[in-house]
Design a protein around this motif. Structure first.
Motif, short mmCIF file in Angstrom:
data_model
loop_
_atom_site.label_atom_id
_atom_site.label_comp_id
_atom_site.label_asym_id
_atom_site.label_seq_id
_atom_site.Cartn_x
_atom_site.Cartn_y
_atom_site.Cartn_z
N ILE A 1 38.83 40.54 29.06
CA ILE A 1 39.27 39.47 28.16
C ILE A 1 40.53 39.95 27.43
CG2 ILE A 1 38.66 37.98 26.21
CD1 ILE A 1 35.72 38.42 26.93
N ASP A 2 41.58 39.14 27.47
CA ASP A 2 42.82 39.44 26.75
C ASP A 2 42.97 38.43 25.62
OD1 ASP A 2 43.33 41.31 28.77
OD2 ASP A 2 44.35 39.81 29.99
N THR A 3 43.45 38.91 24.48
CA THR A 3 43.65 38.03 23.32
C THR A 3 45.04 38.26 22.76
OG1 THR A 3 41.29 38.23 22.79
CG2 THR A 3 42.73 37.33 21.08
N SER A 4 45.72 37.16 22.38
CA SER A 4 47.05 37.28 21.78
C SER A 4 46.93 37.85 20.37
CB SER A 4 47.74 35.92 21.74
OG SER A 4 47.03 35.02 20.90
N ALA A 5 48.02 38.37 19.85
CA ALA A 5 48.01 39.02 18.53
C ALA A 5 47.60 38.05 17.43
CB ALA A 5 49.39 39.60 18.24
N ASP A 6 47.99 36.76 17.58
CA ASP A 6 47.65 35.80 16.53
C ASP A 6 46.32 35.09 16.79
OD1 ASP A 6 48.27 34.15 18.63
OD2 ASP A 6 49.97 33.16 17.67
N GLY A 7 45.65 35.45 17.90
CA GLY A 7 44.34 34.89 18.18
C GLY A 7 44.31 33.47 18.67
N THR A 8 45.47 32.91 19.01
CA THR A 8 45.53 31.52 19.45
C THR A 8 45.48 31.36 20.97
OG1 THR A 8 47.95 31.53 19.46
CG2 THR A 8 46.85 30.84 17.41
N MET A 9 45.48 32.48 21.71
CA MET A 9 45.39 32.42 23.17
C MET A 9 44.44 33.50 23.66
SD MET A 9 49.00 31.33 24.87
CE MET A 9 48.10 30.70 26.28
N MET A 10 43.68 33.15 24.70
CA MET A 10 42.78 34.12 25.32
C MET A 10 42.81 33.93 26.83
SD MET A 10 39.50 34.04 22.70
CE MET A 10 38.91 35.66 23.19
N ARG A 11 42.61 35.04 27.54
CA ARG A 11 42.56 35.00 29.01
C ARG A 11 41.29 35.72 29.46
NH1 ARG A 11 46.60 38.11 30.36
NH2 ARG A 11 48.28 36.61 30.68
N TYR A 12 40.49 35.04 30.28
CA TYR A 12 39.23 35.58 30.79
C TYR A 12 39.37 35.79 32.29
CZ TYR A 12 37.42 33.77 26.35
OH TYR A 12 37.21 33.49 25.02
N HIS A 13 39.10 37.01 32.75
CA HIS A 13 39.28 37.36 34.16
C HIS A 13 37.95 37.26 34.92
CE1 HIS A 13 43.38 39.05 33.62
NE2 HIS A 13 42.93 39.29 32.40
N PHE A 14 38.00 36.60 36.08
CA PHE A 14 36.82 36.42 36.93
C PHE A 14 37.17 36.77 38.38
CE2 PHE A 14 36.38 33.52 33.39
CZ PHE A 14 35.04 33.59 33.04
N ARG A 15 36.13 36.86 39.18
CA ARG A 15 36.29 36.96 40.63
C ARG A 15 35.33 36.00 41.32
NH1 ARG A 15 39.40 40.62 43.43
NH2 ARG A 15 40.54 42.01 42.04
N ALA A 16 35.80 35.43 42.44
CA ALA A 16 34.97 34.51 43.21
C ALA A 16 34.57 35.17 44.52
CB ALA A 16 35.73 33.22 43.49
N VAL A 17 33.39 34.91 44.99
CA VAL A 17 32.91 35.48 46.25
C VAL A 17 33.57 34.76 47.41
CG1 VAL A 17 30.87 35.82 47.70
CG2 VAL A 17 30.71 36.12 45.22
N GLY A 18 33.90 35.53 48.45
CA GLY A 18 34.46 34.93 49.66
C GLY A 18 35.97 34.96 49.68
N SER A 19 36.54 33.91 50.27
CA SER A 19 37.99 33.83 50.46
C SER A 19 38.53 32.58 49.79
CB SER A 19 38.31 33.80 51.96
OG SER A 19 39.61 33.35 52.20
N SER A 20 39.82 32.59 49.49
CA SER A 20 40.45 31.39 48.92
C SER A 20 40.49 30.26 49.93
CB SER A 20 41.86 31.72 48.43
OG SER A 20 42.66 32.20 49.49
N ASN A 21 40.25 30.57 51.21
CA ASN A 21 40.19 29.52 52.24
C ASN A 21 38.84 28.82 52.30
OD1 ASN A 21 42.84 29.96 53.16
ND2 ASN A 21 42.17 31.60 54.52
#
Length: 728
Positions: A478-498
């Motif tokens: 999880i990434d958070t901006s310095a002012d706390g107004t943005m967050m990024r959550y990292h995931f992975r999906a099983v399989g292929s993008s196809n």
């Protein structure tokens, strides 16, 4: 023999060589800046609104290195395994960005104080805030490391270019352990190396084959060397021009350089071949060499110019795809075709003038083979109606397979060549950590009170909905901006993008979860990463592909209308070219989607149809212009339609056959490369040229021309204002 009359021609040749050398040297000094297609491209990342907003807040999108450490003889909790794991953890934590272990430091563990570390976080058992379960394999013989880079994803390949060497040194110290690693950056480096090494190998095969075909065609060393030499000089100049473009306007696709080689060798040899063949034909007819050269220039130069224009017009359609990969391919291809046509028109007549007395000298023992195309031509002219039916039926059946075309990405770990460490690492990841063996994606959120919403648990229903899917793992970071107004959550999906379930996942998140669960809370949300990029890229290509077809067809129709002052010739040309192109698509779909071969990827690379259509249509029109020009020339001499068609085909068939063989050899060399993208491009081009130069040009074209007779050159009164272009 050098005479005073040849000095002006020598001056032209020298000028051409100097310009080509200047371009080639400039390109060598500057170097071609390239990027790989996919979500690691900076151009593609910048298109994502969420990542653009995140970057403004100081949250750069980074790369994640996955390292699998295995030992079949020890449990992960054994002292031997723990010691090896801790040693690897310490190494990864200490590595500096743009690793230079040997040059910068006596020990790879000692990070210089003036260089930031390569990884800002390294997670593994004992060093993670997440549950240990995702980091230990089910058989307890392997552990996983997740290392997030400090540098942005687009720079990761440069930052990790020496990582393989450092990890190889670690493996030497721990010989009983198997180590695999995978990330966007490391995979990109391997793909770059593969492209470059394969390109060198393909040239070693293509050039001798081209020379052999030319020797077969001419039976003369000098006549054979002229087209090959012109093509090689044009290639050096074109690659130099491509390097200048990449520096001036930004990196070009790594596959664009191979497309330049492919186009310049094919087109450059062909155009020179047309000149030399016509010159030999004139001399064999008893025309004095100087007059033969004038006749050749008058007949061939306009055809080469118009043929080059057809290829260029076909490539213009790629610009409408609004895609960085195809745009760069189109630009460098347009420049390369222009350089090749200009060099051919300028240099080849001058070279022929200097070597006129040598191009007729044949190698002792060489003999021209029986022209098999005469048999096909005779059958086509004797029974044109039957030939049309017999040929159209199988070609139409192949073309019908286009309705089952499935676009996707072939730059996937599971489809990469097994010689790549990344492909083997994916297999190890899939075996030991199947929930992480899939494409990454990130949820980027923005809101003024984002932190409060999270503290109050109002965001939790959204994440619970994601967690309910058995195909999603995370959040892994999880990434958070310095002012706390943005967050990024990292995931992975099983399989292929196809995989269809992953495509549906992207659409469900974007079209249902975001609007109904986050937007009412005043939260803006975006998807980024490999999975959504691949899904939306395919959707974009599917949407824009008809536009490319329409523009290429319209430009080609107008060009042929002006070139031949006929409405029938353009209509028939478009139909025949569409038939050969779609039939080749059908064969491509059979090979790569259905037949049980090692090349069965299940998908055609998303940008391949647009690229193939543009290139194939240009090359098909190239042949069409050459053949119909000769037929028109014979007709304007007063011959009846059937005889004009017969003479036009007979006079050009061997040249077209030689040109086609050269193109096919070039394209087969491309098809032999190990990347799936290049296999599909080379296979599609080779099949299309084979069909076009044989079935279409020797059977369908003469039969259709004969059936229509004088109607071929029909022009309505209201179009007779069109300019009359001589010399075709």
């Amino acid at each position: 023999m050098l005479t005073k009359a040849k000095l002006p021609h020598l001056a032209i040749i020298l000028m051409w060589l100097l310009v080509a050398a200047a371009l080639a040297i400039s390109g060598a000094v500057l170097g071609i800046r390239t990027s790989l297609p996919g979500p690691s491209s900076q151009d593609e990342i910048s298109r994502n609104v969420g990542e653009h907003r995140a970057a403004e807040k100081g949250m750069i999108l980074t790369d994640t290195l996955l390292v699998i450490l295995e030992n079949p003889d020890f449990d992960v909790d054994s002292d031997t395994f723990v010691n090896a794991r801790e040693d690897l953890f310490a190494l990864l934590k200490s590595l500096p960005s743009a690793v230079r272990a040997r040059q910068d430091q006596p020990s790879p563990r000692a990070s210089p104080p003036d260089r930031e570390p390569l990884f800002k976080t390294v997670q593994t058992p004992g060093h993670t805030w997440l549950p240990t379960e995702p980091f230990v394999s089910s058989n307890r013989r392997a552990v996983l490391f997740l290392a997030e880079t400090v540098v942005r994803r687009s720079m990761a390949s440069k930052a990790m270019e020496d990582l393989p060497e450092v990890l190889a040194e670690w493996s030497v110290r721990h010989p009983t352990f198997r180590l695999h690693y995978l990330s966007n950056g490391t995979a990109d480096n391997e793909i770059f190396d593969l492209i470059n090494s394969d390109l060198d190998k393909s040239l070693l095969v293509t050039l001798p084959l081209t020379l052999l075909v030319l020797m077969w065609s001419f039976g003369s060393v000098v006549a054979a060397l002229i087209p090959l030499a012109v093509a090689l000089v044009s290639l050096a100049a074109s690659l130099g021009a491509s390097a200048i473009l990449s520096v001036a306007f930004g990196p070009i696709s790594a596959t664009a350089a191979q497309l330049v080689v492919l186009l310049v060798l094919a087109v450059g040899v062909d155009y020179s071949l047309f000149f030399v063949s016509r010159m030999r034909e004139e001399i064999e007819a008893g025309v004095e060499p100087n007059q033969a050269l004038r006749n050749t220039r008058a007949a061939v130069a306009p055809t080469v110019a118009w043929s080059g224009l057809t290829v260029a017009l076909s490539l213009v359609g790629l610009l409408l795809m609004k895609d960085a990969v195809l745009t760069s391919m189109a630009l460098v291809s347009l420049v390369s075709v222009g350089v090749t046509v200009a060099g051919t028109l300028l240099a080849v007549p001058a070279i022929i003038a200097v070597l006129a007395e040598y191009i007729q000298k044949k190698v002792p023992g060489t003999a021209r083979a029986t022209d098999w195309h005469r048999m096909l031509l005779n059958a086509s002219l004797r029974r044109p109606g039957r030939i049309l039916i017999l040929v159209l039926l199988p070609l139409s059946a192949l073309s019908s397979l286009c309705f089952s075309l499935r676009l996707g990405s072939t730059v996937q770990p599971e489809t990469l060549p097994k010689v790549m460490q990344s492909a083997r690492a994916y297999e190890a990841l899939k075996s030991s950590f199947p929930k992480l063996a899939g494409p990454d994606f990130a949820v980027v959120l923005a809101g003024q009170y984002l932190g409060d919403l999270e503290d109050e648990g109002l965001l939790q229903p959204f994440f619970n909905q994601l967690s309910a899917s058995a195909t999603i793992t995370g959040p892994l970071a999880i990434d958070t901006s310095a002012d706390g107004t943005m967050m990024r959550y990292h995931f992975r999906a099983v399989g292929s993008s196809n995989d269809e379930h992953n495509r549906e996942l992207v659409h469900e998140i974007q079209e249902k979860l975001f609007p109904y669960m986050l937007h009412p809370l005043g939260v803006s949300a975006w998807l980024s990463g490999t999975l959504p990029f691949a899904v939306m890229e395919v959707a974009g290509y599917e949407h824009n592909l008809p536009r490319v077809f329409a523009v290429v067809l319209a430009l080609s129709f107008f060009f042929l209308l002006v070139a031949f002052r006929s409405v029938v010739i353009p209509c028939k040309a478009l139909l025949l070219n569409m038939l050969s192109t779609t039939a080749s698509f059908g064969v491509l779909i059979l090979i790569f989607q259905y037949l049980p071969t090692p090349w069965r990827y299940g998908r055609i690379e998303s940008f391949v149809p647009a690229l193939l259509f543009s290139v194939l249509f240009g090359l098909s029109m190239d042949y069409h212009v050459f053949l119909v020009s000769r037929m028109t020339e014979e007709r304007e001499r007063g011959l009846p339609p059937e005889e004009a068609i017969r003479r036009g085909i007979t006079a050009t068939a061997r040249t077209v056959t030689s040109a086609a063989l050269i193109m096919i050899s070039v394209f087969c060399a491309i098809a032999s490369l190990r990347l799936p993208i290049m296999k599909q491009l080379g296979t599609g081009l080779a099949i299309a040229v084979l069909l076009d130069a044989t079935v279409v040009r020797i059977l369908l074209l003469p039969a259709s021309m004969l059936l229509l007779g004088e109607l071929n050159w029909y022009l309505p009164r209201w179009l007779r204002w069109l300019p009359r272009l001589r010399g075709h």
